[in-house]
Write an enzyme that holds these catalytic residues in place. Structure first.
Site, PDB file in Angstrom:
ATOM      1  N   LYS A   1       2.725  11.629 -11.018  1.00  0.00           N
ATOM      2  CA  LYS A   1       2.211  10.620 -12.065  1.00  0.00           C
ATOM      3  C   LYS A   1       3.047   9.243 -12.297  1.00  0.00           C
ATOM      4  CE  LYS A   1      -0.901  13.542 -14.851  1.00  0.00           C
ATOM      5  NZ  LYS A   1      -1.250  13.722 -16.145  1.00  0.00           N
ATOM      6  N   GLU A  58      -4.892  17.002 -11.489  1.00  0.00           N
ATOM      7  CA  GLU A  58      -5.424  17.483 -12.884  1.00  0.00           C
ATOM      8  C   GLU A  58      -6.908  17.463 -12.957  1.00  0.00           C
ATOM      9  OE1 GLU A  58      -3.078  15.788 -15.984  1.00  0.00           O
ATOM     10  OE2 GLU A  58      -4.552  16.052 -17.447  1.00  0.00           O
ATOM     11  N   ARG A 104      -3.582  21.815 -14.383  1.00  0.00           N
ATOM     12  CA  ARG A 104      -2.492  20.908 -14.543  1.00  0.00           C
ATOM     13  C   ARG A 104      -2.714  20.668 -15.935  1.00  0.00           C
ATOM     14  NH1 ARG A 104       0.243  16.146 -11.087  1.00  0.00           N
ATOM     15  NH2 ARG A 104       1.728  15.383 -12.820  1.00  0.00           N
ATOM     16  N   ARG A 143       0.749  -1.216  -0.084  1.00  0.00           N
ATOM     17  CA  ARG A 143      -0.021  -0.007  -0.110  1.00  0.00           C
ATOM     18  C   ARG A 143       0.902   1.242   0.141  1.00  0.00           C
ATOM     19  NH1 ARG A 143      -2.504  -2.752   3.923  1.00  0.00           N
ATOM     20  NH2 ARG A 143      -4.724  -4.076   3.144  1.00  0.00           N
ATOM     21  N   HIS A 193       8.863  10.640 -27.788  1.00  0.00           N
ATOM     22  CA  HIS A 193       7.779  11.110 -26.989  1.00  0.00           C
ATOM     23  C   HIS A 193       7.793  12.733 -27.311  1.00  0.00           C
ATOM     24  CE1 HIS A 193       4.369  12.376 -24.490  1.00  0.00           C
ATOM     25  NE2 HIS A 193       5.273  12.708 -23.644  1.00  0.00           N
ATOM     26  N   HIS A 249       0.084  17.847 -26.727  1.00  0.00           N
ATOM     27  CA  HIS A 249       0.088  16.288 -26.567  1.00  0.00           C
ATOM     28  C   HIS A 249      -1.327  15.648 -27.151  1.00  0.00           C
ATOM     29  CE1 HIS A 249       2.931  16.990 -23.406  1.00  0.00           C
ATOM     30  NE2 HIS A 249       3.026  15.868 -23.053  1.00  0.00           N
ATOM     31  N   HIS A 261       0.205  12.930 -29.142  1.00  0.00           N
ATOM     32  CA  HIS A 261      -0.549  11.497 -28.993  1.00  0.00           C
ATOM     33  C   HIS A 261      -0.895  10.759 -30.028  1.00  0.00           C
ATOM     34  CE1 HIS A 261      -0.958  12.274 -24.421  1.00  0.00           C
ATOM     35  NE2 HIS A 261       0.398  11.739 -24.753  1.00  0.00           N
ATOM     36  N   ASN A 310      -0.559  19.474 -21.001  1.00  0.00           N
ATOM     37  CA  ASN A 310      -0.822  18.627 -21.952  1.00  0.00           C
ATOM     38  C   ASN A 310      -0.798  19.457 -23.360  1.00  0.00           C
ATOM     39  OD1 ASN A 310      -1.240  16.483 -20.553  1.00  0.00           O
ATOM     40  ND2 ASN A 310      -3.469  17.186 -20.248  1.00  0.00           N
ATOM     41  N   LYS A 326       6.950  23.504 -13.405  1.00  0.00           N
ATOM     42  CA  LYS A 326       5.924  22.210 -12.939  1.00  0.00           C
ATOM     43  C   LYS A 326       5.391  22.325 -11.690  1.00  0.00           C
ATOM     44  CE  LYS A 326       4.872  17.499 -14.227  1.00  0.00           C
ATOM     45  NZ  LYS A 326       5.368  16.436 -14.881  1.00  0.00           N
ATOM     46  N   GLU A 358       9.803  19.356 -24.020  1.00  0.00           N
ATOM     47  CA  GLU A 358       8.988  19.588 -23.083  1.00  0.00           C
ATOM     48  C   GLU A 358       9.550  20.869 -22.417  1.00  0.00           C
ATOM     49  OE1 GLU A 358       6.404  17.919 -22.182  1.00  0.00           O
ATOM     50  OE2 GLU A 358       6.618  15.748 -23.029  1.00  0.00           O
TER      51      GLU A 358
HETATM   52  N1  LIG Z   1       5.022  10.595 -15.192  1.00  0.00           N
HETATM   53  C1  LIG Z   1       4.905  11.675 -16.019  1.00  0.00           C
HETATM   54  O1  LIG Z   1       4.428  12.726 -15.506  1.00  0.00           O
HETATM   55  C2  LIG Z   1       5.595  11.470 -17.119  1.00  0.00           C
HETATM   56  C3  LIG Z   1       5.532  12.602 -17.985  1.00  0.00           C
HETATM   57  C4  LIG Z   1       6.322  12.395 -19.373  1.00  0.00           C
HETATM   58  C5  LIG Z   1       6.553  11.326 -19.878  1.00  0.00           C
HETATM   59  N2  LIG Z   1       6.469  10.195 -19.137  1.00  0.00           N
HETATM   60  C6  LIG Z   1       6.856   8.673 -19.329  1.00  0.00           C
HETATM   61  O2  LIG Z   1       8.214   8.817 -19.559  1.00  0.00           O
HETATM   62  C7  LIG Z   1       8.686   7.747 -20.587  1.00  0.00           C
HETATM   63  C8  LIG Z   1       9.536   8.674 -21.553  1.00  0.00           C
HETATM   64  O3  LIG Z   1      10.930   8.843 -20.598  1.00  0.00           O
HETATM   65  P1  LIG Z   1      12.217   9.119 -21.313  1.00  0.00           P
HETATM   66  O4  LIG Z   1      12.137   9.925 -22.444  1.00  0.00           O
HETATM   67  O5  LIG Z   1      13.233   9.303 -20.220  1.00  0.00           O
HETATM   68  O6  LIG Z   1      12.533   7.526 -21.921  1.00  0.00           O
HETATM   69  P2  LIG Z   1      13.393   6.280 -21.570  1.00  0.00           P
HETATM   70  O7  LIG Z   1      13.134   5.983 -20.024  1.00  0.00           O
HETATM   71  O8  LIG Z   1      13.155   5.296 -22.334  1.00  0.00           O
HETATM   72  O9  LIG Z   1      14.875   6.906 -21.731  1.00  0.00           O
HETATM   73  C9  LIG Z   1      15.349   7.111 -23.040  1.00  0.00           C
HETATM   74  C10 LIG Z   1      16.546   6.241 -23.286  1.00  0.00           C
HETATM   75  O10 LIG Z   1      17.644   6.935 -22.560  1.00  0.00           O
HETATM   76  C11 LIG Z   1      18.497   5.875 -21.806  1.00  0.00           C
HETATM   77  N3  LIG Z   1      18.913   6.817 -20.651  1.00  0.00           N
HETATM   78  C12 LIG Z   1      18.541   7.433 -19.813  1.00  0.00           C
HETATM   79  N4  LIG Z   1      19.256   8.054 -19.111  1.00  0.00           N
HETATM   80  C13 LIG Z   1      20.577   7.933 -19.627  1.00  0.00           C
HETATM   81  C14 LIG Z   1      21.926   8.369 -19.322  1.00  0.00           C
HETATM   82  N5  LIG Z   1      22.223   9.417 -18.347  1.00  0.00           N
HETATM   83  N6  LIG Z   1      22.850   7.998 -20.164  1.00  0.00           N
HETATM   84  C15 LIG Z   1      22.654   7.114 -21.206  1.00  0.00           C
HETATM   85  N7  LIG Z   1      21.555   6.632 -21.287  1.00  0.00           N
HETATM   86  C16 LIG Z   1      20.290   6.809 -20.779  1.00  0.00           C
HETATM   87  C17 LIG Z   1      17.335   5.009 -21.412  1.00  0.00           C
HETATM   88  O11 LIG Z   1      17.963   3.689 -21.177  1.00  0.00           O
HETATM   89  C18 LIG Z   1      16.544   4.836 -22.767  1.00  0.00           C
HETATM   90  O12 LIG Z   1      17.130   3.836 -23.653  1.00  0.00           O
HETATM   91  C19 LIG Z   1       7.614   7.313 -21.202  1.00  0.00           C
HETATM   92  O13 LIG Z   1       7.179   6.027 -20.788  1.00  0.00           O
HETATM   93  C20 LIG Z   1       6.349   8.377 -20.760  1.00  0.00           C
HETATM   94  O14 LIG Z   1       5.114   7.955 -20.855  1.00  0.00           O
HETATM   95  C21 LIG Z   1       5.851  10.243 -17.824  1.00  0.00           C
END
Ligand SMILES: NC(=O)c1ccc[n+]([C@@H]2O[C@H](COP(=O)([O-])OP(=O)(O)OC[C@H]3O[C@@H](n4cnc5c(N)ncnc54)[C@H](O)[C@@H]3O)[C@@H](O)[C@H]2O)c1
Length: 361
Positions: free
Chosen positions: A143, A237, A241, A121, A265, A248, A252, A245, A227, A185
């Site tokens: 999130k 949201e 908030r 939990r 993304h 987005h 999306h 988006n 943020k 972003e």
């Molecule tokens: N929770 C939220 O509010 C929120 C907001 C935006 C996106 N997201 C989520 O985030 C994800 C995308 O995140 P992302 O763009 O970081 O992608 P990711 O986590 O896939 O990282 C991108 C790539 O970079 C590599 N990497 C990360 N740090 C590194 C470093 N310092 N050196 C070398 N390689 C490194 C990872 O292994 C991966 O191959 C999606 O799943 C998306 O849905 C969440």
């Protein structure tokens, strides 16, 4: 280190941002009064680069660390991966007061965050983001989610971390394409909230992309501060908030149309912001010159601002978007650089005109 606060009452936490400060992680964690057990979750890529260092920093501060490494990739952000981590935590005797530490990009942060939210939990969560997108966006705001075969982030909840600790030096190993995707972003924050920040990005974009410490610190700190300001007003949201988006809705649709195989993304969001700006300009809400400023900055960051997919397919996807209100997609549209509005009543004809304007000619 820069120290920001996310003011959310009893769920408040600090966001620490530094350059080359990973060795201070253990002592900062000590201030949280966690139990001495930490489950460190990362992926193979980030684990190979930083796993040993983080493990030893934590051990030096007296933590017993269990280490869990997933394969790299969005396809592992699933309930199956979460279940495997639960098994690992049970087998290694993780108790409730011990924490989960997410070391990696947004995929690791969202998945490990979801595990922390649900294991017993809820156990404390520490975000140590290592991608630009995770440092400016996904690690902050609470999130957490995993994907379902029928949709991204379909299984999730709000669960705030106890600490966000970002060492910007880790970006030195991040592929350049990921840096540019994260910049989308960052640029978004300038458009939705802070025209002075947008000016700063215009002035220093190349230096930021080159990861020069002073401008990079300012960029990540300002992004997190914006943020935090928005999330602290509207954690779940219900209203404000939603402006996060911006870009987005069409972004999306582009990701979904291309089965998440073509765009990072941030790249899809860049194209989505350009299209939303066209839409706003088309209905007379935004000066054409402001649209051009946004498009020019995105192009300088080598982010996509046009696309060539059948309008019919995109319109079909837009009508299924999560943000649809009474059959019409809800758009966040810019009024000027630094100010956006949530617009529910956008007509199909206006959307089609904007998609046409953004079609690669
Ligand atoms: N929770 C939220 O509010 C929120 C907001 C935006 C996106 N997201 C989520 O985030 C994800 C995308 O995140 P992302 O763009 O970081 O992608 P990711 O986590 O896939 O990282 C991108 C790539 O970079 C590599 N990497 C990360 N740090 C590194 C470093 N310092 N050196 C070398 N390689 C490194 C990872 O292994 C991966 O191959 C999606 O799943 C998306 O849905 C969440």
């Amino acid at each position: 280190m820069d120290q920001l606060n996310m003011p959310l009452g009893e769920r408040s936490y600090q966001i620490l941002i530094g350059f080359g400060e990973l060795d201070k992680l253990g002592e900062r964690l000590r201030m949280l009064n966690l139990a001495d057990r930490i489950c460190l979750v990362t992926n193979t890529t980030v684990g190979n680069l930083y796993g040993d260092r983080v493990k030893s920093v934590l051990a030096d501060s007296g933590y017993a660390v269990s280490y869990y490494e997933l394969p790299d990739g969005e396809e592992y952000k699933t309930l199956q991966s979460a279940a495997a981590i639960y098994d690992f935590m049970v087998e290694t005797g993780m108790e409730r007061a011990g924490g989960v530490l997410a070391l990696g990009g947004g995929v690791v942060g969202d998945l490990a965050g979801f595990v922390a939210a649900t294991y017993m939990r809820g156990v404390p969560l520490i975000q140590v983001p290592t991608s630009l997108l995770a440092q400016v966006d996904s690690s902050v705001g609470g999130k957490v989610a995993v994907n379902h075969p029928r949709g991204k982030n379909l299984i999730g909840c709000f669960y705030q971390p106890g600490l966000v600790f970002a060492d910007l030096q880790t970006l030195k190993t991040l592929p350049e394409r990921e840096i540019r995707a994260g910049m989308a972003e960052v640029i978004k924050y300038g458009v939705i909230w802070d025209s002075t920040f947008f000016d700063f990005l215009e002035l220093h974009l190349e230096r930021i992309l080159n990861l020069e410490p002073d401008v990079l610190m300012e960029t990540v700190s300002r992004s997190c501060a914006i943020k935090a300001e928005i999330v602290s007003v509207d954690e779940r949201e219900q209203g404000l908030r939603a402006i996060l988006n911006f870009g987005h809705t069409i972004g999306h649709a582009l990701e979904s149309l291309t089965d998440y195989q073509v765009y990072r993304h941030g790249e899809a969001i860049a194209a989505g912001m350009a299209a939303a700006a066209s839409l706003a300009a088309g209905r007379g809400m935004l000066e054409a010159a402001d649209r051009e400023r946004l498009v020019a900055l995105l192009q300088r960051a080598r982010l996509p601002v046009s696309f060539s997919y059948p309008t019919r397919d995109l319109m079909e996807l837009l009508s299924h978007d999560k943000k649809v209100l009474k059959g019409r997609p809800r758009f966040v549209l810019p009024l000027r650089i630094g100010r956006v509005d949530v617009c529910p009543g956008v007509e199909d004809g206006e959307i089609m005109a904007a998609l046409f304007e953004c079609s690669a000619k």
